[in-house]
Design a protein around this motif. Structure first.
Motif, mmCIF file in Angstrom:
data_model
loop_
_atom_site.group_PDB
_atom_site.id
_atom_site.type_symbol
_atom_site.label_atom_id
_atom_site.label_comp_id
_atom_site.label_asym_id
_atom_site.label_seq_id
_atom_site.Cartn_x
_atom_site.Cartn_y
_atom_site.Cartn_z
ATOM 1 N N VAL A 83 0.818 -1.222 0.000
ATOM 2 C CA VAL A 83 0.000 0.000 0.000
ATOM 3 C C VAL A 83 0.852 1.273 0.000
ATOM 4 C CG1 VAL A 83 -1.695 1.353 1.306
ATOM 5 C CG2 VAL A 83 -2.045 -1.095 0.979
ATOM 6 N N PRO A 84 1.890 1.405 0.854
ATOM 7 C CA PRO A 84 2.687 2.641 0.796
ATOM 8 C C PRO A 84 3.367 2.862 -0.548
ATOM 9 C CG PRO A 84 3.072 1.492 2.874
ATOM 10 C CD PRO A 84 2.285 0.564 2.004
ATOM 11 N N VAL A 85 3.884 1.786 -1.163
ATOM 12 C CA VAL A 85 4.547 1.941 -2.457
ATOM 13 C C VAL A 85 3.530 2.314 -3.528
ATOM 14 C CG1 VAL A 85 5.881 0.765 -4.250
ATOM 15 C CG2 VAL A 85 6.405 0.352 -1.831
ATOM 16 N N LEU A 86 2.390 1.632 -3.538
ATOM 17 C CA LEU A 86 1.353 1.955 -4.516
ATOM 18 C C LEU A 86 0.863 3.388 -4.345
ATOM 19 C CD1 LEU A 86 -0.673 1.120 -6.730
ATOM 20 C CD2 LEU A 86 -2.190 0.314 -4.897
ATOM 21 N N THR A 87 0.672 3.824 -3.106
ATOM 22 C CA THR A 87 0.192 5.183 -2.853
ATOM 23 C C THR A 87 1.205 6.219 -3.323
ATOM 24 O OG1 THR A 87 -1.030 4.384 -0.925
ATOM 25 C CG2 THR A 87 -0.675 6.758 -1.095
ATOM 26 N N GLU A 88 2.484 5.934 -3.137
ATOM 27 C CA GLU A 88 3.516 6.861 -3.619
ATOM 28 C C GLU A 88 3.469 6.955 -5.147
ATOM 29 O OE1 GLU A 88 8.267 6.759 -4.074
ATOM 30 O OE2 GLU A 88 7.547 6.487 -2.008
ATOM 31 N N TYR A 89 3.306 5.829 -5.826
ATOM 32 C CA TYR A 89 3.168 5.840 -7.288
ATOM 33 C C TYR A 89 1.936 6.641 -7.698
ATOM 34 C CZ TYR A 89 6.814 2.609 -8.913
ATOM 35 O OH TYR A 89 8.022 2.044 -9.268
ATOM 36 N N THR A 91 0.543 9.026 -6.124
ATOM 37 C CA THR A 91 0.685 10.440 -5.790
ATOM 38 C C THR A 91 1.693 11.153 -6.694
ATOM 39 O OG1 THR A 91 0.183 9.942 -3.482
ATOM 40 C CG2 THR A 91 1.235 12.056 -3.924
ATOM 41 N N LYS A 92 2.785 10.477 -7.009
ATOM 42 C CA LYS A 92 3.902 11.164 -7.660
ATOM 43 C C LYS A 92 4.126 10.780 -9.119
ATOM 44 C CE LYS A 92 6.697 11.975 -3.490
ATOM 45 N NZ LYS A 92 8.022 11.765 -2.855
ATOM 46 N N ARG A 93 3.525 9.696 -9.566
ATOM 47 C CA ARG A 93 3.855 9.215 -10.909
ATOM 48 C C ARG A 93 2.608 9.170 -11.790
ATOM 49 N NH1 ARG A 93 8.877 5.003 -10.386
ATOM 50 N NH2 ARG A 93 9.663 5.677 -8.357
ATOM 51 N N SER A 94 2.822 8.836 -13.044
ATOM 52 C CA SER A 94 1.719 8.797 -14.000
ATOM 53 C C SER A 94 0.844 7.578 -13.761
ATOM 54 C CB SER A 94 2.272 8.763 -15.432
ATOM 55 O OG SER A 94 2.892 7.512 -15.685
ATOM 56 N N PHE A 95 -0.368 7.654 -14.306
ATOM 57 C CA PHE A 95 -1.292 6.547 -14.145
ATOM 58 C C PHE A 95 -0.790 5.291 -14.855
ATOM 59 C CE2 PHE A 95 -5.300 4.282 -15.269
ATOM 60 C CZ PHE A 95 -5.661 3.953 -13.979
ATOM 61 N N ASN A 96 -0.088 5.460 -15.974
ATOM 62 C CA ASN A 96 0.481 4.306 -16.667
ATOM 63 C C ASN A 96 1.481 3.567 -15.789
ATOM 64 O OD1 ASN A 96 -0.995 4.715 -18.999
ATOM 65 N ND2 ASN A 96 0.585 5.986 -19.967
ATOM 66 N N GLU A 97 2.269 4.316 -15.006
ATOM 67 C CA GLU A 97 3.226 3.693 -14.098
ATOM 68 C C GLU A 97 2.509 2.957 -12.968
ATOM 69 O OE1 GLU A 97 7.273 6.076 -13.777
ATOM 70 O OE2 GLU A 97 5.571 7.467 -13.692
ATOM 71 N N VAL A 98 1.377 3.503 -12.502
ATOM 72 C CA VAL A 98 0.575 2.818 -11.487
ATOM 73 C C VAL A 98 0.053 1.497 -12.044
ATOM 74 C CG1 VAL A 98 -1.518 2.936 -10.083
ATOM 75 C CG2 VAL A 98 -0.084 4.961 -10.339
ATOM 76 N N GLN A 99 -0.475 1.538 -13.269
ATOM 77 C CA GLN A 99 -0.962 0.313 -13.907
ATOM 78 C C GLN A 99 0.156 -0.720 -14.037
ATOM 79 O OE1 GLN A 99 -2.526 2.224 -17.496
ATOM 80 N NE2 GLN A 99 -4.575 1.477 -16.969
ATOM 81 N N GLU A 100 1.322 -0.264 -14.435
ATOM 82 C CA GLU A 100 2.446 -1.175 -14.617
ATOM 83 C C GLU A 100 2.852 -1.807 -13.292
ATOM 84 O OE1 GLU A 100 5.350 -3.113 -17.078
ATOM 85 O OE2 GLU A 100 3.443 -2.094 -17.431
ATOM 86 N N LEU A 101 2.873 -1.022 -12.210
ATOM 87 C CA LEU A 101 3.220 -1.557 -10.896
ATOM 88 C C LEU A 101 2.222 -2.639 -10.482
ATOM 89 C CD1 LEU A 101 4.827 -1.486 -8.217
ATOM 90 C CD2 LEU A 101 3.212 0.255 -7.428
ATOM 91 N N VAL A 102 0.941 -2.378 -10.681
ATOM 92 C CA VAL A 102 -0.084 -3.345 -10.272
ATOM 93 C C VAL A 102 0.055 -4.643 -11.059
ATOM 94 C CG1 VAL A 102 -2.564 -3.812 -10.225
ATOM 95 C CG2 VAL A 102 -1.708 -1.575 -9.504
ATOM 96 N N THR A 105 3.328 -6.462 -10.059
ATOM 97 C CA THR A 105 3.211 -7.037 -8.714
ATOM 98 C C THR A 105 2.303 -8.262 -8.737
ATOM 99 O OG1 THR A 105 3.472 -4.839 -7.724
ATOM 100 C CG2 THR A 105 2.587 -6.569 -6.321
ATOM 101 N N MET A 106 1.184 -8.151 -9.444
ATOM 102 C CA MET A 106 0.256 -9.282 -9.531
ATOM 103 C C MET A 106 0.906 -10.465 -10.240
ATOM 104 S SD MET A 106 -3.669 -9.349 -10.989
ATOM 105 C CE MET A 106 -4.222 -8.241 -9.700
ATOM 106 N N GLY A 107 1.655 -10.210 -11.292
ATOM 107 C CA GLY A 107 2.318 -11.294 -12.004
ATOM 108 C C GLY A 107 3.378 -11.968 -11.160
ATOM 109 N N THR A 108 4.204 -11.180 -10.485
ATOM 110 C CA THR A 108 5.267 -11.737 -9.648
ATOM 111 C C THR A 108 4.680 -12.506 -8.472
ATOM 112 O OG1 THR A 108 6.646 -9.835 -10.231
ATOM 113 C CG2 THR A 108 7.357 -11.171 -8.363
#
Length: 526
Positions: A83-89, A91-102, A105-108
């Motif tokens: 949650v803290p890492v996702l929230t930082e993304y 807050t500070k990064r683009s929505f595409n980067e948020v999608q990529e993180l999710v 993370t789900m794949g790994t």
């Protein structure tokens, strides 16, 4: 739809303010309450069908093992790190980067859990021997348990992915869906018991399939809401992704911290098993009652403020960060203190109403009440730990709470040895409460010492109001409460009506006293 529209839609979701946090906490609390009530109904139905037979023992072990890893991994360490890492993304990064993180993370997470699940299914008999070594002497029971574990073990993978989806939804202030999801497990087990048992030569196998179906239902229930947020796409392996690596680094100490707690619980169980027969059960019944306010209020508040605190930390809004923790502590005290006092005063009536049936004797009620009263002394501390630890997790600090938890664990073990002789099973409960007070105190002092939290004005007046309200509530409830001997002789309807009356009058007295003393809902704003 243009490429920028998803980003605009996602970033329009703002953190809830004052009443929004309160409303979100209430939603999570209500959903948790429904889940706990359904859990009691599930336990009652399963007990009626299977009792305390060898088949029931086999299922409980087969269900306990994936549940153990779920508590250790999915609902604790992972959420605290993700949650803290996702929230930082967010807050500070683009929505595409948020999608990529999710998706990374789900794949790994999915691939890792698939590997663990495969090993668990193949090594089921060995795992049973580790968790229930006594089953080695009963080959048929061991074989049945292993067969059920091969069916229930995939629940770990399914519920862990569900926890990921829930963490995403919580980070985007969609709290109701993840909070309601656990209800589906109880529904699945109830329906499998009522409908599927005739399908099997071993009727208890229906429960194993019920667990697996519950995992599928919980995951499928949340996915459409991720799709609506445009945060679900085909998972990809992402071990080398920067965000995934940060999550893994944060998870290691969080996993260790969860292991510390499980070790402490195991030590309590070992000591209780050395006492007179019934000690383990008395502790179980009394702890079940303290878990109700913890889940409804403590965990609910911590769940709601974690994304908010993570966002404030990412925005470097230190003053707002401190005010949010202060708001959460006030709410815990306003709800937790009267809950603890009510459990202390109504210990025998509550235990009699819920558990004094069948084989449970009058002496069991009195003994369980002793440990319940000991647990209530640390109830507020249990709830404060959930909130204060969130202050660390939101700052990407999972190591400090672990160090504090280790100190509290050793204090608990020492207190267990000291108190178990004079107080027996109640001494174990009291040791847990005292160590929780120590844990909460160290967490509070740590946040204060590093300068990220300080108490806001108004605590002195609030304390006086709570003192007045709680005193009046306890006086009224105590005066209305019938003698314990009557509670033991009444049927369940009379007990339930009396509990409902006492709780209703107590709540009304407490709220009215707060109102008369000048407290208003606006005082919960921050």
């Amino acid at each position: 739809m243009s490429e920028t529209e998803p980003s605009h839609q996602a970033k329009s979701v703002k953190p809830p303010k004052s009443y929004g946090l309160l409303r979100s906490s209430a939603i999570v609390g209500v959903m948790t309450f429904i889940s706990r009530v359904m859990g009691l109904a599930r336990d009652n139905i399963v007990a009626n069908y299977f009792g305390s037979t060898a088949a029931a023992d086999a299922f409980f072990v087969a269900f306990k093992i994936p549940n153990f890893f779920r508590r250790l991994f999915a609902e604790g360490a992972f959420s605290q790190a993700f949650v803290p890492v996702l929230t930082e993304y967010h807050t500070k990064r683009s929505f595409n980067e948020v999608q990529e993180l999710v998706r990374r993370t789900m794949g790994t997470l999915g691939v890792s859990l698939l590997l663990i699940t495969s090993i668990g299914i193949l090594a089921a008999p060995l795992i049973i021997i580790i968790f229930a070594p006594g089953f080695r002497q009963m080959p048929e029971k061991l074989a049945l348990t292993a067969d059920m574990l091969q069916i229930t073990f995939p629940y770990l993978m399914l519920i862990s992915l569900t926890a990921l989806c829930g963490s995403v939804l919580n980070s985007f202030n969609r709290f109701a869906i993840p909070a309601f999801t656990p209800v589906l497990l109880n529904v699945a087990l109830i329906l499998s018991t009522l409908l599927m048992t005739p399908w099997f030569d071993q009727p208890v196998m229906a429960l194993a399939y019920g667990v697996m179906l519950a995992g599928i239902a919980q995951l499928c229930f949340q996915l459409p809401f991720l799709i609506r947020l445009q945060l679900f796409s085909w998972p990809l392996w992402g071990w080398h992704h920067e965000g995934v690596q940060r999550i893994m680094k944060l998870m290691v100490p969080a996993l260790f911290g969860a292991s510390v707690y499980q070790l402490s619980v195991l030590f309590d169980t070992v000591l209780a098993s050395l006492l007179e027969s019934g000690s383990v059960s008395w502790l179980y019944y009394s702890e079940r009652l303290t878990q109700l306010p913890q889940g409804i209020f403590g965990i609910a508040i911590a769940t709601v403020i974690l994304p908010s605190l993570s966002r404030k930390h990412a925005e470097q809004s230190s003053e707002s960060f401190s005010r949010t923790i202060d708001w959460a502590l006030r709410l815990v005290c306003l709800v937790g203190i009267p809950s603890a006092l009510a459990l202390f005063v109504l210990a025998e009536p509550l235990i009699a109403t819920l558990f004094h049936y069948g084989a449970m004797q009058d002496s069991d009620v009195f003994n369980a009440a002793k440990s319940l009263r000991a647990y209530t002394l640390g109830l507020v501390a249990f709830m404060l730990i959930k909130v204060l630890a969130t202050g660390y997790f939101s700052r990407h600090d999972t190591k400090t709470p672990v160090r504090i938890a280790i100190k509290a664990m050793f204090a608990s073990m020492i207190l267990n040895v000291i108190l178990v002789i004079p107080l027996k099973h109640a001494g174990l409960a009291l040791a847990t409460s005292l160590s929780s007070l120590l844990n909460a105190g160290m967490l509070y002092w740590g946040l204060h010492r590093i300068g990220v939290f300080k108490l806001q004005p108004g605590w002195r007046l609030l304390s006086l109001r709570m003192l007045l309200a709680n005193s009046l509530m306890i006086f009224v409830v105590y005066e209305l409460m019938a003698d314990v001997s009557l509670w033991l002789s009444w049927g369940w309807i009379d007990r339930a009506l009396q509990v409902a009356l006492l709780v209703s009058v107590g709540v009304l007295t407490y709220v009215a006293a707060l109102f008369i003393s000048g407290f208003r809902p606006r005082h919960l704003a921050h």
